[in-house]
Write a protein that holds these residues in place. Structure first.
Motif, PDB file in Angstrom:
ATOM      1  N   ILE A 188     -14.214 -62.219  -9.097  1.00 19.38           N
ATOM      2  CA  ILE A 188     -12.795 -62.408  -9.425  1.00 19.38           C
ATOM      3  C   ILE A 188     -11.968 -61.711  -8.352  1.00 19.38           C
ATOM      4  N   VAL A 189     -10.979 -62.405  -7.816  1.00 21.29           N
ATOM      5  CA  VAL A 189     -10.103 -61.806  -6.809  1.00 21.29           C
ATOM      6  C   VAL A 189      -8.657 -61.909  -7.295  1.00 21.29           C
ATOM      7  N   PRO A 190      -8.002 -60.765  -7.550  1.00 17.78           N
ATOM      8  CA  PRO A 190      -6.609 -60.829  -7.993  1.00 17.78           C
ATOM      9  C   PRO A 190      -5.643 -61.082  -6.839  1.00 17.78           C
ATOM     10  N   VAL A 191      -4.572 -61.804  -7.117  1.00 23.61           N
ATOM     11  CA  VAL A 191      -3.512 -61.992  -6.122  1.00 23.61           C
ATOM     12  C   VAL A 191      -2.859 -60.628  -5.899  1.00 23.61           C
ATOM     13  N   PRO A 192      -2.747 -60.194  -4.641  1.00 22.99           N
ATOM     14  CA  PRO A 192      -2.233 -58.838  -4.393  1.00 22.99           C
ATOM     15  C   PRO A 192      -0.714 -58.747  -4.412  1.00 22.99           C
ATOM     16  N   LEU A 193      -0.240 -57.521  -4.597  1.00 21.42           N
ATOM     17  CA  LEU A 193       1.179 -57.215  -4.404  1.00 21.42           C
ATOM     18  C   LEU A 193       1.317 -56.673  -2.992  1.00 21.42           C
ATOM     19  N   GLU A 194       2.533 -56.734  -2.444  1.00 23.87           N
ATOM     20  CA  GLU A 194       2.683 -56.079  -1.154  1.00 23.87           C
ATOM     21  C   GLU A 194       2.730 -54.572  -1.399  1.00 23.87           C
ATOM     22  N   ILE A 195       2.402 -53.821  -0.371  1.00 29.34           N
ATOM     23  CA  ILE A 195       2.210 -52.387  -0.515  1.00 29.34           C
ATOM     24  C   ILE A 195       3.457 -51.699  -1.085  1.00 29.34           C
ATOM     25  N   ILE A 196       4.653 -52.168  -0.695  1.00 22.87           N
ATOM     26  CA  ILE A 196       5.897 -51.545  -1.174  1.00 22.87           C
ATOM     27  C   ILE A 196       6.047 -51.775  -2.673  1.00 22.87           C
ATOM     28  N   GLY A 197       5.762 -53.014  -3.111  1.00 26.05           N
ATOM     29  CA  GLY A 197       5.840 -53.336  -4.534  1.00 26.05           C
ATOM     30  C   GLY A 197       4.840 -52.517  -5.320  1.00 26.05           C
ATOM     31  N   LEU A 198       3.657 -52.362  -4.748  1.00 25.73           N
ATOM     32  CA  LEU A 198       2.594 -51.613  -5.411  1.00 25.73           C
ATOM     33  C   LEU A 198       2.982 -50.148  -5.561  1.00 25.73           C
ATOM     34  N   ARG A 199       3.588 -49.607  -4.510  1.00 23.91           N
ATOM     35  CA  ARG A 199       4.011 -48.197  -4.565  1.00 23.91           C
ATOM     36  C   ARG A 199       5.103 -48.006  -5.601  1.00 23.91           C
ATOM     37  N   ASN A 219      -0.965 -52.950 -10.052  1.00 19.71           N
ATOM     38  CA  ASN A 219      -0.887 -54.402  -9.914  1.00 19.71           C
ATOM     39  C   ASN A 219      -1.313 -55.003 -11.250  1.00 19.71           C
ATOM     40  N   GLN A 220      -0.362 -55.644 -11.925  1.00 20.82           N
ATOM     41  CA  GLN A 220      -0.632 -56.173 -13.268  1.00 20.82           C
ATOM     42  C   GLN A 220      -1.792 -57.164 -13.262  1.00 20.82           C
ATOM     43  N   THR A 221      -1.944 -57.916 -12.174  1.00 24.97           N
ATOM     44  CA  THR A 221      -3.026 -58.900 -12.121  1.00 24.97           C
ATOM     45  C   THR A 221      -4.385 -58.212 -12.029  1.00 24.97           C
TER      46      THR A 221
END
Ligand SMILES: [Zn+2]
Ligand SMILES: [Zn+2]
Length: 235
Positions: free
Chosen positions: A125-136, A141-143
């Motif tokens: 399973i590979v989740p769609v990532p958030l960009e690093i700024i959003g993640l910070r 990452n909800q996904t």
């Protein structure tokens, strides 16, 4: 004490201390698992089983077509997309609470909904990532959180960092189909070994499918054998 009574007592006490209302029906919250959404509204979330595109799962207006016009004109790289329900009502509210209000406890019951959906066979399973700024800013990452539930339930590994965001992109809302594709072009990168693997790409919501298409392109370029997509909600 019986578990049901104990739960109700605990929620009763919690509600006295921190009164909360269900954001869907404005009634009182009556459970701890998916609070503040009430039991009736949560149970009212049903699987969408109306006509939908056989490739991207977009809801279709008629039973007669089996593939949507978008997929007919430009077939996506993924083999198939599955989703639990439509992005509306209590499901939309629950996704918002998880994503924007940081209610991480909702990831488990939301993942549980998706686990009930018949999913294509996959090796990871590979989740769609958030960009690093959003993640910070968000801290999670909800996904990825939903992916942990799917990974446990289906006993397939979750490759959390396999896809990453290379650069900042504009919010997709309000962009045309061409602008969306352009906005995402080259925005994702792949890390690690995916050669010969059947990937289940996971996202919370699929709107036009531009993100899923772009992530799939990168995963296939990196050697994945095939990519299928699973999302909680289809807009
Ligand atoms: Zn409610
Ligand atoms: Zn389609």
């Amino acid at each position: 004490m019986q578990k049901g009574i104990k739960d109700r007592l605990t929620t009763g006490i919690l509600n006295l201390l921190y009164p909360s209302l269900c954001p869907v029906c404005a009634g009182p919250t009556d459970n701890l698992i998916y609070s503040p959404i009430c039991r009736a509204c949560w149970n009212g979330m049903t699987r969408y089983d109306g006509p939908s595109c056989g490739i991207c799962a977009a809801p279709l207006g008629s039973e007669h077509a089996s593939v949507c016009t978008g997929c007919m004109k430009n077939r996506p790289g993924f083999t198939k997309a599955v989703s639990f329900g439509l992005y509306s009502g209590a499901l939309r509210e629950a996704v918002h609470l998880l994503k924007f209000s940081g209610l991480k406890r909702l990831a488990a019951p939301l993942g549980g909904l998706l686990l009930g959906v018949d999913m294509p066979e996959a090796d990871c399973i590979v989740p769609v990532p958030l960009e690093i700024i959003g993640l910070r800013a968000r801290g999670f990452n909800q996904t990825f959180l939903i992916g942990r539930q799917i990974s446990k339930g289906r006993r397939i590994p979750l490759l959390a960092g396999a896809l990453f965001k290379r650069r900042k992109t504009l919010p997709q809302v309000g962009l045309s189909a061409e602008e969306r594709a352009l906005n995402l072009k080259g925005a994702f990168g792949v890390r690690g070994r995916l050669h010969g693997k059947r990937v289940l790409l996971l996202d919370d919501v699929m709107t036009t499918g531009a993100t899923a298409r772009e992530c799939t392109r990168e995963l296939l370029n990196a050697g994945a054998e095939e990519v299928a997509v699973a999302v909680l909600a289809r807009a």
